[in-house]
Design an enzyme around this catalytic site. Structure first.
Site, PDB file in Angstrom:
ATOM      1  N   TYR A   1      -5.454  10.828   4.089  1.00  0.00           N
ATOM      2  CA  TYR A   1      -4.096  11.017   3.587  1.00  0.00           C
ATOM      3  C   TYR A   1      -4.140  11.750   2.236  1.00  0.00           C
ATOM      4  O   TYR A   1      -5.214  12.127   1.764  1.00  0.00           O
ATOM      5  CB  TYR A   1      -3.373   9.674   3.513  1.00  0.00           C
ATOM      6  CG  TYR A   1      -3.211   9.041   4.881  1.00  0.00           C
ATOM      7  CD1 TYR A   1      -2.485   9.691   5.874  1.00  0.00           C
ATOM      8  CD2 TYR A   1      -3.810   7.835   5.205  1.00  0.00           C
ATOM      9  CE1 TYR A   1      -2.345   9.143   7.146  1.00  0.00           C
ATOM     10  CE2 TYR A   1      -3.676   7.285   6.475  1.00  0.00           C
ATOM     11  CZ  TYR A   1      -2.954   7.941   7.439  1.00  0.00           C
ATOM     12  OH  TYR A   1      -2.834   7.401   8.701  1.00  0.00           O
TER      13      TYR A   1
ATOM     14  N   GLY B   1      -8.809  -6.911   9.730  1.00  0.00           N
ATOM     15  CA  GLY B   1      -7.736  -6.139  10.329  1.00  0.00           C
ATOM     16  C   GLY B   1      -7.407  -6.631  11.712  1.00  0.00           C
ATOM     17  O   GLY B   1      -6.642  -7.581  11.906  1.00  0.00           O
TER      18      GLY B   1
ATOM     19  N   GLN C   1       0.851  -1.183   0.000  1.00  0.00           N
ATOM     20  CA  GLN C   1       0.000   0.000   0.000  1.00  0.00           C
ATOM     21  C   GLN C   1       0.892   1.240   0.000  1.00  0.00           C
ATOM     22  O   GLN C   1       1.659   1.461   0.937  1.00  0.00           O
ATOM     23  CB  GLN C   1      -0.925   0.023   1.219  1.00  0.00           C
ATOM     24  CG  GLN C   1      -1.917   1.184   1.166  1.00  0.00           C
ATOM     25  CD  GLN C   1      -2.715   1.333   2.441  1.00  0.00           C
ATOM     26  OE1 GLN C   1      -2.153   1.706   3.467  1.00  0.00           O
ATOM     27  NE2 GLN C   1      -4.013   1.031   2.384  1.00  0.00           N
TER      28      GLN C   1
ATOM     29  N   LYS D   1     -19.473  -3.371  26.521  1.00  0.00           N
ATOM     30  CA  LYS D   1     -18.253  -4.074  26.903  1.00  0.00           C
ATOM     31  C   LYS D   1     -18.574  -5.490  27.370  1.00  0.00           C
ATOM     32  O   LYS D   1     -17.865  -6.442  27.017  1.00  0.00           O
ATOM     33  CB  LYS D   1     -17.531  -3.295  28.011  1.00  0.00           C
ATOM     34  CG  LYS D   1     -16.152  -3.816  28.345  1.00  0.00           C
ATOM     35  CD  LYS D   1     -15.514  -3.031  29.484  1.00  0.00           C
ATOM     36  CE  LYS D   1     -15.144  -1.630  29.084  1.00  0.00           C
ATOM     37  NZ  LYS D   1     -14.419  -0.921  30.160  1.00  0.00           N
TER      38      LYS D   1
ATOM     39  N   GLN E   1     -12.262 -10.601  37.152  1.00  0.00           N
ATOM     40  CA  GLN E   1     -12.749  -9.229  37.220  1.00  0.00           C
ATOM     41  C   GLN E   1     -13.553  -8.828  35.987  1.00  0.00           C
ATOM     42  O   GLN E   1     -14.226  -7.787  35.998  1.00  0.00           O
ATOM     43  CB  GLN E   1     -11.558  -8.284  37.437  1.00  0.00           C
ATOM     44  CG  GLN E   1     -10.875  -8.532  38.781  1.00  0.00           C
ATOM     45  CD  GLN E   1      -9.731  -7.578  39.052  1.00  0.00           C
ATOM     46  OE1 GLN E   1      -9.424  -6.701  38.257  1.00  0.00           O
ATOM     47  NE2 GLN E   1      -9.089  -7.756  40.202  1.00  0.00           N
TER      48      GLN E   1
ATOM     49  N   CYS F   1     -11.075 -10.704  18.529  1.00  0.00           N
ATOM     50  CA  CYS F   1     -10.758  -9.303  18.773  1.00  0.00           C
ATOM     51  C   CYS F   1     -11.916  -8.721  19.578  1.00  0.00           C
ATOM     52  O   CYS F   1     -13.081  -8.900  19.223  1.00  0.00           O
ATOM     53  CB  CYS F   1     -10.624  -8.569  17.443  1.00  0.00           C
ATOM     54  SG  CYS F   1     -10.600  -6.762  17.600  1.00  0.00           S
TER      55      CYS F   1
END
Length: 555
Positions: A171, A307, A103, A411, A402, A329
């Protein structure tokens, strides 16, 4: 699960990919200060090729040594002297059965003088973002155009299978394309023209596959929209572009790496607009975590680009094919983002960036691990992989430690998938788990955090001030706001990834939390003060568990 739509080969320009999974370009800072891939960087990308992806797209790679760089250890394709080092990378990726595109980028105004060797950032229009910006002259435009063409020629010599022009994320090429950043009055007010001329110049010089990454939305009224990108795509298709890679974002807090406050398959609806307009292969990135996510994305995109999920688990595709547990992830955006001055890491994958470590040393015998939080779960996983017979003791009736104290509903949903992964993986590795069981022994591995999370104040009908950046108080604010008037100081968000911070503020404000610049003269019934520079985190706990398991020796 039918993975056939992910496993089909596809031709992109002159290149045939063995499947429909690509690794997203992500800045790692694992390169060298000179801009070539270090052995660490090569090993990092090679691990993803071993995992079976059809295509690896390198992180953004700057095209000149004047004003194009955005990060201190970013890859650079600005000199022939670097070509041999890039050959080491392409040679290994090919040997592992994957294709690799580079890239190419000029970052334009999205940099600082100290990163570009003291030079002033340039842009199509002098709109500053960090440092003062100089508007590009026609000579600058010609110079940068030739920089892209020359970098493409070097990439061809170095063995890359294709080139991706970075026209997303604010960019330089994106600065030309976006009406928010291109205020020119000459022929390059038509920013597509600049890209067309670069594309034409590359194609005239070498035979190579060329694609472009574009933000399908820039999340504001002045920037690119899906409809605009569809029109850009049509023009570039006529100019000879071989594929279009859709991402999102410009300069604001919202971008392609959305945290857990944002939906998965983040840009599917926007991508449909472009899909209906162009016929070249369409690549799509955006919060795809599970194989089910990727299969859904294939309804729109020809190639699914992963990703952060490939940072979390480089063997995602191979595990999906074998129906093995995949480490998810959790979209926390903490160790993988903002890597201008640091190397990439992953909170759930302690091996990321350390792929050159020697293989795990084999062991035998019985080991007891005490603690069912992520530290203990990771220690047990590594010990079992080494060959030990492992028993894990947890004093509560559930694994998670925890993690079970989280109150933030977004979350809770995303992070508990990590605990589910560990439960499946430990079962697969024959780790015996004993719940509701305390254990004390001199030769146990004690995977107990040094730091105990503060308990949530038990208050109702009070005025509460939170002046703490500890993650736990971000959680507690959701619960406290149900029964109290809650205020948070600005420094309570210190250290957060800016996209995560932006969306957290939005969600907190919707439950009534108010924000203060600093502690003021207002009277509060309950005050919480604790701002730290180095706070406990999931990543640190998992890292410690990993090293406990890796370095354990039986005598």
């Amino acid at each position: 699960m039918d993975l056939s739509k992910l496993l089909e080969p596809i031709r992109i320009g002159d290149v045939v990919l063995k499947n429909r999974i690509a690794m997203s370009p992500m800045i790692s800072n694992l390169g060298t200060p000179e801009g070539y891939p270090s052995d660490t960087h090569i090993a990092y990308l090679a691990e993803r090729a071993k995992g079976g992806v059809g295509l690896i797209i390198t992180e953004y790679t700057y095209v000149n040594h004047v004003d194009a760089r955005g990060s201190v250890n970013e890859l650079g394709m600005y000199s022939d002297e670097l070509t041999p080092k890039f050959m080491r990378l392409t040679e290994l990726i090919h040997a592992l059965g994957s294709k690799i595109f580079v890239q190419l980028v000029h970052v334009g105004r999205k940099t600082r003088k100290d990163i570009i060797w003291g030079n002033k950032p340039i842009a199509p229009s002098p709109i500053p973002i960090m440092d003062e910006v100089r508007e590009m002259t026609k000579e600058d435009i010609e110079r940068v155009k030739n920089d892209f063409i020359n970098a493409a020629m070097r990439a061809k010599r170095a063995g890359f299978d294709g080139i991706e022009l970075h026209g997303a994320h604010g960019y330089l090429l994106a600065q030309f394309l976006s009406p928010a950043t291109n205020k020119r009055n000459d022929e390059y007010k038509d920013g597509v023209r600049f890209v067309e001329e670069i594309l034409k110049g590359i194609k005239e010089k070498i035979k190579i596959t060329v694609g472009i990454r574009i933000s399908v939305t820039e999340f504001d009224n002045e920037g690119l929209t899906p409809e605009m990108v569809a029109e850009i795509g049509k023009r570039l298709e006529k100019a000879g572009i071989d594929y279009i890679h859709l991402s999102a974002g410009r300069d604001g807090p919202l971008g392609s790496s959305m945290p857990y406050y944002y939906k998965r398959l983040a840009f599917l609806e926007e991508a449909k607009v472009v899909r209906d307009a162009v016929n070249v292969p369409l690549f799509l990135v955006g919060s795809m975590i599970t194989p089910e996510d990727a299969i859904k994305a294939r309804e729109i995109a020809d190639v699914v680009v992963l990703g952060r999920q490939l940072l979390a688990d480089p063997y995602w595709l191979e595990k999906a094919k074998r129906d093995l547990p995949i480490r998810p992830c959790i979209r926390c955006n903490q160790s993988c983002r903002g890597v201008v001055y640091k190397e990439v890491r992953c909170d759930v994958n302690p091996e990321l960036g350390w792929e050159l470590l020697p293989p795990l040393e084999k062991g035998k015998g019985e080991v007891i691990v005490v603690g069912g939080g992520v530290m203990g779960l990771e220690a047990a996983r590594v010990l079992a992989l080494r060959g030990f017979t492992v028993t894990l003791y947890e004093q509560n009736n559930r694994l998670g430690g925890q993690f079970l104290l989280y109150k933030d509903p977004w979350k809770v949903k995303e992070f508990l998938e990590l605990i589910s992964y560990y439960e499946k993986e430990l079962k697969r590795l024959n780790v015996e788990v004993k719940l509701n069981a305390k254990m004390e022994c001199s030769d146990c591995i004690m995977a107990i955090p040094d730091y105990e999370i503060p308990k949530m104040p038990d208050v109702k009908g009070e005025k509460v001030l939170i002046d703490s950046n500890l993650y736990v108080y971000h959680d507690y604010a959701f619960e406290l706001a149900k029964y109290n008037e809650v205020f948070m100081t600005e420094r309570s968000f210190k250290g957060l990834d800016r996209t995560r911070e932006y969306l957290l503020r939005k969600e907190l404000s919707e439950v009534g939390v108010k924000f203060l610049e600093e502690r003021n003269s207002m009277r509060f019934d309950v005050e919480i003060h604790n701002v730290v520079d180095d706070q406990p985190s999931i990543g640190k706990s998992i890292q410690r568990g990993y090293w406990l398991g890796r370095t354990f020796k039986s005598y």
